[in-house]
Design a protein around this motif. Structure first.
Motif, PDB file in Angstrom:
ATOM      1  N   ARG A   1       0.691  -1.304   0.093  1.00  0.00           N
ATOM      2  CA  ARG A   1       0.113  -0.196  -0.116  1.00  0.00           C
ATOM      3  C   ARG A   1       1.054   1.195   0.120  1.00  0.00           C
ATOM      4  NH1 ARG A   1      -5.334   1.299   1.960  1.00  0.00           N
ATOM      5  NH2 ARG A   1      -5.455  -0.975   3.143  1.00  0.00           N
ATOM      6  N   GLU A   2       1.885   1.216   0.884  1.00  0.00           N
ATOM      7  CA  GLU A   2       2.715   2.362   0.849  1.00  0.00           C
ATOM      8  C   GLU A   2       3.565   2.538  -0.288  1.00  0.00           C
ATOM      9  OE1 GLU A   2       2.451   4.655   3.210  1.00  0.00           O
ATOM     10  OE2 GLU A   2       1.148   3.552   4.456  1.00  0.00           O
ATOM     11  N   PHE A   3       4.046   1.533  -0.886  1.00  0.00           N
ATOM     12  CA  PHE A   3       4.985   1.697  -2.279  1.00  0.00           C
ATOM     13  C   PHE A   3       4.166   2.354  -3.151  1.00  0.00           C
ATOM     14  CE2 PHE A   3       5.967  -0.465  -6.096  1.00  0.00           C
ATOM     15  CZ  PHE A   3       7.556  -0.037  -6.097  1.00  0.00           C
ATOM     16  N   ILE A   4       2.791   1.986  -3.331  1.00  0.00           N
ATOM     17  CA  ILE A   4       1.954   2.596  -4.379  1.00  0.00           C
ATOM     18  C   ILE A   4       1.860   4.069  -4.105  1.00  0.00           C
ATOM     19  CG2 ILE A   4      -0.242   2.659  -5.223  1.00  0.00           C
ATOM     20  CD1 ILE A   4      -0.493  -0.453  -4.979  1.00  0.00           C
ATOM     21  N   ALA A   5       1.493   4.270  -2.729  1.00  0.00           N
ATOM     22  CA  ALA A   5       1.221   5.690  -2.360  1.00  0.00           C
ATOM     23  C   ALA A   5       2.141   6.672  -2.651  1.00  0.00           C
ATOM     24  CB  ALA A   5       0.492   5.742  -0.947  1.00  0.00           C
ATOM     25  N   LEU A   6       3.754   6.000  -2.430  1.00  0.00           N
ATOM     26  CA  LEU A   6       4.756   6.779  -2.627  1.00  0.00           C
ATOM     27  C   LEU A   6       5.138   6.815  -4.225  1.00  0.00           C
ATOM     28  CD1 LEU A   6       6.884   5.608   0.255  1.00  0.00           C
ATOM     29  CD2 LEU A   6       6.543   7.858  -0.086  1.00  0.00           C
TER      30      LEU A   6
ATOM     31  N   GLU B   1       3.588   2.820 -15.937  1.00  0.00           N
ATOM     32  CA  GLU B   1       3.651   2.204 -14.576  1.00  0.00           C
ATOM     33  C   GLU B   1       2.726   2.920 -13.492  1.00  0.00           C
ATOM     34  OE1 GLU B   1       8.399   0.698 -14.610  1.00  0.00           O
ATOM     35  OE2 GLU B   1       7.969   2.442 -13.507  1.00  0.00           O
ATOM     36  N   VAL B   2       2.606   4.051 -13.889  1.00  0.00           N
ATOM     37  CA  VAL B   2       1.510   5.128 -12.719  1.00  0.00           C
ATOM     38  C   VAL B   2       0.057   4.239 -13.147  1.00  0.00           C
ATOM     39  CG1 VAL B   2       0.133   7.082 -12.514  1.00  0.00           C
ATOM     40  CG2 VAL B   2       2.615   7.045 -12.592  1.00  0.00           C
ATOM     41  N   ALA B   3      -0.321   3.985 -14.411  1.00  0.00           N
ATOM     42  CA  ALA B   3      -1.693   3.359 -14.675  1.00  0.00           C
ATOM     43  C   ALA B   3      -1.612   1.895 -14.015  1.00  0.00           C
ATOM     44  CB  ALA B   3      -1.846   3.445 -15.993  1.00  0.00           C
ATOM     45  N   THR B   4      -0.439   1.321 -14.140  1.00  0.00           N
ATOM     46  CA  THR B   4      -0.648  -0.138 -13.470  1.00  0.00           C
ATOM     47  C   THR B   4      -0.619  -0.001 -11.884  1.00  0.00           C
ATOM     48  OG1 THR B   4       0.708  -0.812 -15.300  1.00  0.00           O
ATOM     49  CG2 THR B   4       0.603  -2.146 -13.376  1.00  0.00           C
ATOM     50  N   LEU B   5      -0.011   0.873 -11.471  1.00  0.00           N
ATOM     51  CA  LEU B   5       0.057   0.869  -9.934  1.00  0.00           C
ATOM     52  C   LEU B   5      -1.401   1.430  -9.380  1.00  0.00           C
ATOM     53  CD1 LEU B   5       3.468   2.925  -9.470  1.00  0.00           C
ATOM     54  CD2 LEU B   5       2.935   0.670  -8.526  1.00  0.00           C
ATOM     55  N   ARG B   6      -1.835   2.304 -10.004  1.00  0.00           N
ATOM     56  CA  ARG B   6      -3.231   2.755  -9.699  1.00  0.00           C
ATOM     57  C   ARG B   6      -4.295   1.586  -9.927  1.00  0.00           C
ATOM     58  NH1 ARG B   6      -4.114   7.989  -8.902  1.00  0.00           N
ATOM     59  NH2 ARG B   6      -2.626   9.741  -9.562  1.00  0.00           N
ATOM     60  N   ALA B   7      -4.165   0.894 -11.027  1.00  0.00           N
ATOM     61  CA  ALA B   7      -4.987  -0.440 -11.187  1.00  0.00           C
ATOM     62  C   ALA B   7      -4.758  -1.286 -10.057  1.00  0.00           C
ATOM     63  CB  ALA B   7      -4.772  -1.154 -12.479  1.00  0.00           C
ATOM     64  N   ILE B   8      -3.327  -1.675  -9.506  1.00  0.00           N
ATOM     65  CA  ILE B   8      -3.410  -2.768  -8.659  1.00  0.00           C
ATOM     66  C   ILE B   8      -4.036  -2.166  -7.134  1.00  0.00           C
ATOM     67  CG2 ILE B   8      -1.425  -3.863  -7.328  1.00  0.00           C
ATOM     68  CD1 ILE B   8       0.249  -3.671  -9.856  1.00  0.00           C
ATOM     69  N   HIS B   9      -3.801  -1.044  -7.007  1.00  0.00           N
ATOM     70  CA  HIS B   9      -4.288  -0.179  -5.809  1.00  0.00           C
ATOM     71  C   HIS B   9      -5.779  -0.658  -5.721  1.00  0.00           C
ATOM     72  CE1 HIS B   9      -5.367   2.547  -2.731  1.00  0.00           C
ATOM     73  NE2 HIS B   9      -4.337   2.501  -2.284  1.00  0.00           N
ATOM     74  N   ARG B  10      -6.525  -0.440  -6.830  1.00  0.00           N
ATOM     75  CA  ARG B  10      -7.963  -0.561  -6.714  1.00  0.00           C
ATOM     76  C   ARG B  10      -8.247  -1.998  -6.546  1.00  0.00           C
ATOM     77  NH1 ARG B  10      -7.597   2.894 -11.153  1.00  0.00           N
ATOM     78  NH2 ARG B  10      -7.553   1.226 -12.770  1.00  0.00           N
ATOM     79  N   ASP B  11      -7.209  -2.916  -7.051  1.00  0.00           N
ATOM     80  CA  ASP B  11      -7.614  -4.474  -6.864  1.00  0.00           C
ATOM     81  C   ASP B  11      -7.403  -4.828  -5.590  1.00  0.00           C
ATOM     82  OD1 ASP B  11      -8.103  -6.984  -7.645  1.00  0.00           O
ATOM     83  OD2 ASP B  11      -5.949  -7.281  -7.801  1.00  0.00           O
ATOM     84  N   LEU B  12      -6.304  -4.194  -4.837  1.00  0.00           N
ATOM     85  CA  LEU B  12      -5.906  -4.689  -3.413  1.00  0.00           C
ATOM     86  C   LEU B  12      -6.578  -4.001  -2.547  1.00  0.00           C
ATOM     87  CD1 LEU B  12      -2.046  -4.882  -3.828  1.00  0.00           C
ATOM     88  CD2 LEU B  12      -3.608  -6.858  -3.791  1.00  0.00           C
ATOM     89  N   PHE B  13      -6.865  -2.905  -2.771  1.00  0.00           N
ATOM     90  CA  PHE B  13      -7.385  -1.954  -1.397  1.00  0.00           C
ATOM     91  C   PHE B  13      -8.614  -1.045  -1.928  1.00  0.00           C
ATOM     92  CE2 PHE B  13      -2.614  -2.044  -1.497  1.00  0.00           C
ATOM     93  CZ  PHE B  13      -2.786  -2.885  -0.331  1.00  0.00           C
ATOM     94  N   GLY B  14      -9.028  -1.166  -3.041  1.00  0.00           N
ATOM     95  CA  GLY B  14      -9.906  -0.130  -3.500  1.00  0.00           C
ATOM     96  C   GLY B  14      -9.775   1.321  -3.636  1.00  0.00           C
TER      97      GLY B  14
END
Length: 226
Positions: A61-66, A104-117
């Motif tokens: 979670r923190e990796f994506i947020a950073l 990579e930003v698009a992928t990171l955002r998609a992963i965040h939605r998948d994992l945490f919403g």
């Protein structure tokens, strides 16, 4: 007459016993139903909590947020380079940074939605054991846009920025859990380490090595335009 009264009494007693048994059975069935419902709800909640609190999930979670705002900063710097760079090598690198990090930003955002919403939270570098400067989160765009020579300023800003990305990616590789994020982290370490090396080579060739070894956050400020 007494026999009739005895018979009636026995029938009433059996009826009361039957009604009591039915009552107890109803209470038992209701209790079992409630228990089953609570167990089902509890298992779902526990499963969700376990998924979110799994080893490494907080790091993910923190990796994506950073990394999302970090990449967006690099894209902003690279777009400035596409307008102002003096060397074609810098423009080529800038185009590569924009293309790679937008993806990579698009992928990171998609992963965040998948994992945490939802959307990533605010960046908190201290969760990775580093300051915001060490994470390369700070960059002075007004200074960069006025700097002369531009390429020297760009190099001196992009090197510590990349170094911060590599530091954060290594934390994800060591403590994260999602394989998709680990693939991104490995790509960041590989690509940006190579770019740091190339930027230092250009810095030394075109301007001489900076006082801090060619691109740390303590590099001398470039001459500013007026």
């Amino acid at each position: 007459m007494s026999e009739v009264r005895t018979t009636v009494h026995k029938r009433c007693q059996r009826r009361r016993t039957t009604l009591a048994l039915v009552g107890r059975l109803s209470v038992l069935v209701s209790a079992l139903a409630v228990t089953a419902l609570l167990a089902a709800c509890g298992s779902g909640s526990t499963g969700e909590a376990t998924r979110l609190a799994a080893p490494g999930r907080a790091t993910d979670r923190e990796f994506i947020a950073l990394m999302v705002p970090h990449h967006e900063g690099a894209i902003e710097m690279a777009r400035a380079a596409l307008k102002r760079a003096e060397h074609p090598e810098i423009r080529r690198l800038a185009r590569a940074i924009v293309a790679t990090q937008k993806r990579e930003v698009a992928t990171l955002r998609a992963i965040h939605r998948d994992l945490f919403g939802g959307k990533p939270g605010p960046p908190r570098a201290h969760r990775f054991g580093m300051t915001m400067d060490e994470a390369g989160m700070h960059h002075d765009m007004p200074m960069l846009e006025r700097a002369r020579p531009f390429d020297r300023a760009f190099i001196d800003m992009m090197i510590p920025h990349h170094e911060g990305a590599v530091r954060m990616a290594r934390v994800e590789l060591g403590r994260g859990s999602d394989p998709r994020l680990k693939r991104i982290a490995r790509a960041i370490v590989k690509t940006q380490s190579a770019e740091i090396k190339q930027l230092r080579t250009w810095r030394d060739r075109w301007y001489g090595a900076s006082e801090s070894g060619g691109g740390s956050s303590g590099a001398a400020h470039p001459m500013m335009g007026h």
